[in-house]
Enzyme design. Structure first.
Site, mmCIF file in Angstrom:
data_model
loop_
_atom_site.group_PDB
_atom_site.id
_atom_site.type_symbol
_atom_site.label_atom_id
_atom_site.label_comp_id
_atom_site.label_asym_id
_atom_site.label_seq_id
_atom_site.Cartn_x
_atom_site.Cartn_y
_atom_site.Cartn_z
ATOM 1 N N GLY A 171 0.822 -1.204 0.000
ATOM 2 C CA GLY A 171 0.000 0.000 0.000
ATOM 3 C C GLY A 171 0.851 1.247 0.000
ATOM 4 N N THR A 216 -1.493 -3.503 7.841
ATOM 5 C CA THR A 216 -1.083 -2.646 6.722
ATOM 6 C C THR A 216 -1.797 -1.300 6.759
ATOM 7 O OG1 THR A 216 -0.617 -4.568 5.331
ATOM 8 C CG2 THR A 216 -0.952 -2.465 4.210
ATOM 9 N N GLU A 241 -0.167 2.473 7.032
ATOM 10 C CA GLU A 241 -0.370 3.531 6.046
ATOM 11 C C GLU A 241 -1.071 4.752 6.643
ATOM 12 O OE1 GLU A 241 1.640 1.265 3.254
ATOM 13 O OE2 GLU A 241 1.206 3.402 3.444
ATOM 14 N N HIS A 262 1.501 6.986 8.106
ATOM 15 C CA HIS A 262 2.054 7.933 7.123
ATOM 16 C C HIS A 262 1.086 9.089 6.875
ATOM 17 C CE1 HIS A 262 5.563 5.640 6.182
ATOM 18 N NE2 HIS A 262 4.925 4.629 5.601
ATOM 19 N N HIS A 270 8.783 6.057 8.207
ATOM 20 C CA HIS A 270 9.233 4.721 8.572
ATOM 21 C C HIS A 270 10.193 4.837 9.749
ATOM 22 C CE1 HIS A 270 8.183 3.459 4.252
ATOM 23 N NE2 HIS A 270 7.319 2.871 5.073
ATOM 24 N N TRP A 282 12.915 3.468 10.520
ATOM 25 C CA TRP A 282 14.350 3.528 10.244
ATOM 26 C C TRP A 282 14.746 4.813 9.513
ATOM 27 C CZ3 TRP A 282 10.814 0.648 7.641
ATOM 28 C CH2 TRP A 282 10.740 0.800 6.260
ATOM 29 N N VAL A 342 11.076 11.323 15.428
ATOM 30 C CA VAL A 342 10.430 10.954 16.689
ATOM 31 C C VAL A 342 11.515 10.660 17.718
ATOM 32 C CG1 VAL A 342 8.873 9.351 17.864
ATOM 33 C CG2 VAL A 342 8.433 10.023 15.489
ATOM 34 N N ASP A 385 2.687 -8.948 10.419
ATOM 35 C CA ASP A 385 1.539 -8.477 11.218
ATOM 36 C C ASP A 385 1.539 -9.068 12.620
ATOM 37 O OD1 ASP A 385 -1.251 -7.879 8.925
ATOM 38 O OD2 ASP A 385 0.762 -7.034 9.058
#
Length: 701
Positions: free
Chosen positions: A194, A235, A239, A242, A248, A250, A261, A296
């Site tokens: 996604g 998932t 998303e 975002h 992300h 990393w 963060v 998951d």
């Protein structure tokens, strides 16, 4: 560590997808961002402005010394899900869609604690399928469209992939993105899970896209056709992260890059699969974070820092503030049940929980003999006094919730049989009382009464209020008998009772009586305080008296019991007796509920009918019924509510599964709400005070 405010970009082309891991799935959010920035020269600047606002807002929150964690109102976000399908297997069911929304809400409302990551947070953000479409018509929040596309993902053309969001290109254009979170569920091929659009992007493409094979939770139904590593609904959670301005974990780079963060550890790459732990950049990776790529089964947390970033986009001035203010759940609720507080002299005092989107109530009640009555309750109040009841007769009570913003009333009917209980306090000889009752007002206020002499005008119990501000607490201007006013006294400690009274003579006496045996008389042995005639001058108003009385009750009184209390005020010694000749306003009667010192809350007495716990308290002396326990809802996701016809305070509860294993236990305090979010889905039994015969069952969704 948070580095510079400069927006980091992946200097790769859209088709070179995520670290060239051919057999791994991926999210294309950053690649789509890079493409959009290449086409929109102002996007990068808009995102820098949003980032500056975000950091300032978070810094401002962190300076608030009164809260160690960022907390506030729960933001409820309306969602519309657009299903684009070529094969019928892609036209997923409503049940699968709802399983996904429920899963995402659980993910965002994380309530447990992982010892490994104590910064795990409940984001206080919820999502719901919209009930009203852009034209103001009812909807289930789901659109469906059959297309000729078998795969919407174009490796070498990101803009063509976004045709998903264009009706003119075979897709579905978004509902107003300032009022709805748009989610498109489509076939994106084998490895693309996604992508989402960050705040600040083109409004015509704003929203989230999820692969149909990654949308839903197989724990709800094993027949859902989902990817093995993406079968539990994480998932969409990723998303939406975002969409709410998370990167992300990393930082989409090596150890020098950051996700903006503070409480997430640096990492040099995504984590895949199921791992117990992984080290990078000199620290332990947070593989459980929703913004990583773990399976998951592993993903389970957002952090406090991520919570701050996401909530900031909804705060005043935030990029998605209008969405937070959008109300697309206008379908009004129904009053599911009511609670009887007390019944006496053919009247019953009831209250109920406010259903969604209701602000006014119409109550109709009719006896089996045909006598009908109607009352209206306004201004958001959720309590009423039903009078002229017929003892022993069956009554039908209809409570209608008037829908806000709609000309609609939702009624629910209940059957009620009065207990035929009569309680008459001794006569006080009041003849000067002229009560002009307002039909919309459950209390008799002083401005409706003509007084012959001085009168009691305000009282307060155990409230630490400066006497100079005492006049601010003048909402208890009542007349003679106040069954709708419940005060709380501690049985095992001293109680402070403040009394304010108009005074037309400089000597007065006060007396307080509690009718322990419920016989209607207030005798000398039931007198708990007496102030003989005393001259008192008030420094602020020579015609007004403020008096603090200390009352200590017997420790032997059972907690949760209710007793009548009378306050007598006279400008002579006649207040020494609770009965006799008094003028209007010189006698006031209340209910008193007995509490323990350890379980007392100082403000319980002020507006008792609005208190979640004490509104459930019933006097066994009044009701003389067997203990009754009600549990709702019968199918619950996050919490269950307990209703009783007795005081539940300090009652011990257990929640057991179908195997008889105790999964939760504890004590009820003031709130009758129990958090069950930590339980696994299944059937459970609620047991109170080890009374297994009165066990109540519920389903944890």
């Amino acid at each position: 560590m948070i580095k510079s405010i400069k927006i980091a970009l992946l200097l790769v082309c859209f088709p070179v997808v995520l670290y060239a891991q051919k057999n791994q799935g991926y999210c294309a959010t950053m690649e789509m961002l890079e493409y959009q920035q290449s086409k929109d020269p102002f996007l990068k600047k808009r995102m820098e402005i949003i980032e500056t606002f975000t950091r300032k807002n978070i810094k401002k929150q962190q300076k608030n010394e009164k809260q160690q964690k960022i907390a506030g109102d729960v933001y409820r976000i309306p969602v519309v899900v657009h299903i684009l399908y070529n094969e019928e297997s892609e036209n997923i069911s409503d049940a699968q869609i709802k399983s996904q929304i429920t899963t995402t809400n659980r993910d965002f409302a994380y309530l447990r604690t992982i010892n490994k990551w104590p910064q795990a947070a409940n984001t206080e953000i919820e999502f719901y399928l919209a009930k009203v479409d852009p034209n103001g018509k009812e909807t289930n929040g789901i659109t469906r469209k059959k297309t000729d596309k078998t795969n919407w993902f174009y490796y070498f053309n990101p803009d063509k992939t976004n045709d998903i969001k264009r009706t003119s290109k075979g897709g579905v254009s978004p509902w107003n993105p300032e009022e709805y979170l748009n989610i498109w569920v489509v076939n994106l091929g084998k490895n693309l899970y996604g992508y989402a659009q960050f705040p600040g992007g083109d409004i015509s493409t704003d929203g989230v896209v999820v692969n149909v094979k990654c949308f839903g939770n197989k724990r709800w139904n094993s027949s859902f056709d989902l990817k093995p590593t993406r079968e539990f609904g994480k998932t969409l959670t990723h998303e939406i992260g975002h969409y709410l301005n998370l990167r992300h974990i990393w930082g989409d780079g090596d150890c020098r890059e950051d996700d903006f963060v503070a409480d997430t550890p640096n990492s040099d790459a995504p984590n895949y699969g199921i791992q117990k732990s992984h080290m990078s950049c000199g620290s332990l990776d947070m593989i459980e974070n929703f913004m990583d790529y773990s399976d998951d089964e592993v993903m389970s947390i957002f952090t406090e820092g991520q919570k701050q970033r996401m909530r900031t986009v909804f705060d005043d001035g935030g990029a998605r503030r209008k969405l937070a203010e959008s109300d697309k759940e206008l379908v009004c609720g129904t009053v599911e049940n009511y609670r009887k507080i007390v019944e006496i002299n053919n009247k019953v005092w009831i209250e109920w929980d406010a259903p969604f989107n209701s602000y006014e109530y119409i109550i109709k009640y009719k006896s089996e003999n045909g006598n009908e009555h109607t009352k209206t309750v306004k201004d958001g109040k959720t309590k009423a006094v039903l009078d002229q009841l017929e003892p022993g007769a069956i009554h039908e009570i209809q409570i209608g919730a008037v829908c806000r913003n709609k000309n609609e009333v939702n009624y629910n009917s209940f059957i009620y049989i009065p207990d035929n209980l009569h309680y008459t306090p001794c006569e006080t000889g009041i003849s000067e009382l002229n009560d002009t009752e307002n039909q919309y007002d459950n209390n008799d206020y002083d401005d409706d009464i003509e007084y012959k002499a001085g009168h009691i005008s305000e009282i307060m119990v155990n409230d630490d209020v400066n006497m100079m501000n005492y006049s601010n607490y003048n909402d208890q201007f009542y007349s003679n008998f106040l069954w709708n006013t419940l005060l709380t006294f501690k049985a095992d400690a001293e109680n402070s009772l403040y009394i304010g009274a108009e005074n037309y003579s400089m000597d007065y006496s006060f007396a307080v009586f509690i009718d322990y045996n419920w016989d209607g008389s207030f005798t000398q042995d039931e007198r708990v305080h007496f102030t003989p005639p005393t001259i008192f001058h008030d420094q602020y108003n020579t015609n007004y008296i403020r008096k603090e009385i200390t009352i200590k009750l017997s420790k032997d009184l059972p907690f949760g019991e209710i007793y009548p209390m009378r306050i007598a005020y006279r400008t002579d010694s006649k207040a020494a007796t609770g009965c006799g000749e008094f003028d209007a306003g010189e006698i006031e009667d209340y209910f008193v509920i007995i509490s323990s010192e350890s379980d007392y809350s100082p403000r319980e007495s002020q507006n008792i009918l609005n208190d979640n716990y004490l509104s459930l308290v019933k006097s066994n002396k009044l009701l003389n019924k067997k203990d009754k326990i009600t549990l709702f809802p019968s199918q619950a996701t996050n919490s269950i509510n307990i209703k009783t016809n007795f005081s539940p305070m300090n009652s011990v509860f257990e929640i057991i599964n179908t195997l008889g294993q105790v999964k939760m236990k504890g004590k009820l305090k003031y709130s009758p709400i129990i958090d069950i979010s930590g339980l696994k889905p299944g059937i459970y039994h609620f047991i109170l005070n080890n009374n297994k015969k009165n066990a109540k069952s519920f389903v944890k969704l």
